[in-house]
Enzyme design. Structure first.
Site, PDB file in Angstrom:
ATOM      1  N   GLU A   1     -11.208   0.795  -4.136  1.00 27.27           N
ATOM      2  CA  GLU A   1     -10.544   1.246  -2.910  1.00 27.27           C
ATOM      3  C   GLU A   1      -9.277   2.011  -3.266  1.00 27.27           C
ATOM      4  OE1 GLU A   1      -9.943  -2.457  -0.914  1.00 27.27           O
ATOM      5  OE2 GLU A   1      -8.436  -3.158  -2.325  1.00 27.27           O
TER       6      GLU A   1
ATOM      7  N   ASP B   1       0.821  -1.219   0.000  1.00 24.89           N
ATOM      8  CA  ASP B   1       0.000   0.000   0.000  1.00 24.89           C
ATOM      9  C   ASP B   1       0.854   1.268   0.000  1.00 24.89           C
ATOM     10  OD1 ASP B   1      -2.074  -1.850   0.305  1.00 24.89           O
ATOM     11  OD2 ASP B   1      -2.081  -1.624   2.484  1.00 24.89           O
TER      12      ASP B   1
END
Length: 485
Positions: free
Chosen positions: A167, A12
Site C-alpha cells: 500500500e 501517513d
C-alpha cells in the site's frame, strides 16, 4: 532516542517542496476539519497553516465509524497548483482537490469513480499524463480536471513475496529511472518500506535487492511500526524520507497512545538505490509550547478538531463572547458534542473552566467512541467516568461550582516498570477548587486508551464535551510536564 518531527496523531505523511518551502499533510480519519497542512523551511520545524478540507461540501463524515473517514492523502505541486488526492472510506471514495495556496481555500472535491483502492498517489509523466496509483499496487491514467479515468486500472507490482498489505505507493522520476515506493507488512510491528524501479511510469518494476529500505520489526528500537514513507529532495540537493512510526510505552507488548507520528530520516543513493539512515531527532519547538486558548476569536484555531462535523449551532465562540459553547442536540452522537486537540506529549496537563449551568459536560481524553476517560459536570457535581469497550464506570466525584468549575486531566508517562505488564502512562482526573486545592477523582491506567487495546488507526485527542444542553468553556490550558518532577 529519535523524536518525531510532528508528534501525536499525524500518520501517513506526504510531502512536497515548492521553491524553498516544504508542505506536508497527514490522514485525519473521522475528524473535521480534515487533512492538516504544515509548512516548513528546514524539514524539522513545522507550522500548522490550516486544514485542507474545512467546509461541509468538501467532506462527508456523517456515517464515519471510528478510524473511518479520510485515509492516506498525497500532496503534490504541478502546473502552478497544489494537488491533494485522498480516500474517504466513509463516503465518496477517492477524491481530488486543488489550490493555489496550500493554506487554502481548497477546491470542492473532484470525484474519481474510476479509481479503486485506498492510498492514492498522483504523478505526471514527461508527456504531461497524470497517473494515479493505489494500494494493491494498481495504476490508472486520469484527467485531473474532471476526475475521469482514461483506461483500465492495472496491477504494476505486488511488493515483496509473502509480504501483506502492499500500500501507500508513491512514484518519482529520479534520474533515468522511475521509482515506486510502497509500504508493506501491515501498519503494525511488521510495517516496512520497500522500493522498485523501472524505465517507465508503468513499469515493469524491478525490486531493490536490499528491500525493505526501512523497518524496525524484530528490534528493540524505541520507534516501531515504521512505514508509509514519502521521498523529498531538499533545497541543497540532499534526499529525505518522511514516514510514520509509533513510540510504544510500558511493558509487554508495549502500548502506543499518541497514535502514529511523523518522523524524518536522511537518504543517500548507492548504486541507484536509496539507503535510509537513522531518523533525525525533531525539535522541541513549537510542540513544547503550552496551548492557552481564551476562545476570543470568531473561529477556532486549526488545531481544534471535531467528531465528523462542526456546525455553528453546536460549536461556536460567538454565542457567549470569550467562551466556547458546545450544545448537545438530537443530532449529537451518544458521545455528545466534542472538540479537541491531538495529544502530542507523553506527559501533559490540561485544565479548563467549565460553566455547566445550562447542561452537562466537561473535559475528556478520547481514543475512540468506546475508549475514553473524562470528567463531567452536572448539577453542581463533577464525576469521573471511564468507558472501556463495553464497560462504563462512574468513579470518584466532588461538589463544584456549576458556573465556574475548573477541571484537570494530567497524563504521566511511565518511567519505571513495576513488572512486564506495567501500562504506558497514568491518566489522573481532577477538580481544582477556588482556593487552589486539588481533588483527584481517579487515576487510571492509560493502556486502555491505546491502539493495542482499542484497535484502529488514530491516537488520543484531549478535548471538551457537552453531553446535554449547552456547556460553556474558557481558559483552556494544555502543556507538557516533566514526568520526573
Amino acid at each position: 532516542m529519535s523524536a518525531p518531527i510532528i508528534p501525536g496523531f499525524h500518520p501517513d505523511p506526504s510531502v512536497c517542496r515548492v521553491g524553498e518551502d516544504y508542505y506536508l499533510v497527514c490522514s485525519s480519519f473521522e475528524y473535521f476539519p480534515g487533512i492538516p497542512v504544515f509548512r516548513s523551511r528546514d524539514l524539522l520545524t513545522w507550522t500548522l497553516i490550516g486544514n485542507a478540507l474545512d467546509r461541509p461540501e468538501q467532506l462527508r463524515l456523517a456515517e464515519a465509524a471510528p478510524s473511518g473517514g479520510l485515509y492516506a492523502p498525497t500532496l503534490r505541486h504541478h502546473g502552478g497548483k497544489f494537488w491533494l488526492i485522498v480516500t474517504n472510506v466513509s463516503g465518496g471514495g477517492n477524491l481530488l482537490f486543488h489550490a493555489e495556496d496550500p493554506a487554502g481555500p481548497w477546491s470542492d472535491p473532484i470525484p474519481l469513480p474510476g479509481v479503486h483502492g485506498i492510498d492514492p498517489d498522483l504523478v505526471w509523466d514527461e508527456d504531461g499524463n497524470c497517473w494515479c496509483t493505489c494500494a494493491g499496487v494498481t495504476q490508472v491514467r486520469i484527467d485531473p480536471t474532471t476526475g475521469r479515468a482514461l483506461g483500465e486500472q492495472t496491477r504494476i507490482w505486488s511488493g515483496s513475496p509473502g509480504a501483506k498489505a502492499p500500500e501507500a505507493p508513491h512514484l518519482y522520476k529520479i534520474g533515468e529511472h522511475w521509482y515506486l515506493l510502497i509500504a508493506e507488512g501491515g501498519t503494525e510491528r511488521g510495517h516496512a518500506v520497500s522500493i522498485a524501479r523501472g524505465d517507465s511510469v508503468n513499469g515493469p518494476f524491478t525490486p531493490n535487492p536490499d528491500n525493505p529500505v526501512l523497518t524496525r520489526r524484530g528490534t528493540d528500537d524505541p520507534v516501531q511500526n515504521t512505514g508509509h514513507g514519502d521521498l523529498v529532495q531538499a533545497v541543497d540537493g540532499t534526499w529525505w524520507l518522511v514516514f510514520l512510526g509509533v513510540r510504544p510505552g510500558g511493558g509487554t507488548p508495549g502500548w502506543h497512545v499518541l497514535g502514529r507520528e511523523t518522523f524524518l530520516a536522511p537518504v543517500t543513493w548507492v548504486d541507484g538505490w536509496p539507503v535510509v539512515g537513522e531518523p533525525v531527532a525533531g525539535p522541541t519547538e513549537p510542540w513544547a509550547e503550552p496551548v492557552l486558548d481564551h476562545f476570543d476569536g470568531p473561529r477556532l484555531h486549526p488545531r481544534w478538531i471535531s467528531l465528523r462535523e462542526r456546525t455553528p449551532q453546536r460549536c461556536t465562540t460567538t454565542a457567549r463572547p470569550g467562551w466556547l459553547t458546545l450544545r448537545a442536540t438530537a443530532e449529537t452522537t451518544p458521545e455528545g458534542e466534542f472538540v479537541g486537540i491531538r495529544q502530542q506529549h507523553r506527559s501533559c496537563r490540561t485544565r479548563v473552566v467549565v460553566d455547566a449551568t445550562e447542561g452537562s459536560g466537561g473535559l475528556v481524553v478520547r481514543l475512540d467512541d468506546r475508549h475514553h476517560y473524562g470528567i463531567e459536570v452536572s448539577r453542581g457535581r463533577a464525576t469521573a467516568r471511564a468507558h472501556v469497550g463495553p464497560l462504563r464506570s462512574e468513579l470518584g466525584s466532588a461538589e463544584v461550582d456549576p458556573g465556574e468549575a475548573v477541571l484537570e486531566i494530567e497524563i504521566t508517562e511511565t518511567r519505571r516498570l513495576a513488572d512486564a505488564r506495567t501500562g504506558p502512562d497514568t491518566v489522573a482526573l481532577r477538580v481544582v477548587h477556588p482556593d487552589g486545592a486539588v481533588t483527584e477523582l481517579a487515576a487510571l491506567d492509560g493502556r486502555y486508551l491505546s491502539t493495542e487495546v482499542a484497535g484502529g488507526f488514530t491516537g488520543r485527542v484531549v478535548g471538551l464535551r457537552a453531553t446535554g444542553g449547552a456547556v460553556h468553556f474558557d481558559r483552556f490550558e494544555h502543556e507538557p510536564v516533566d514526568p520526573t518532577r
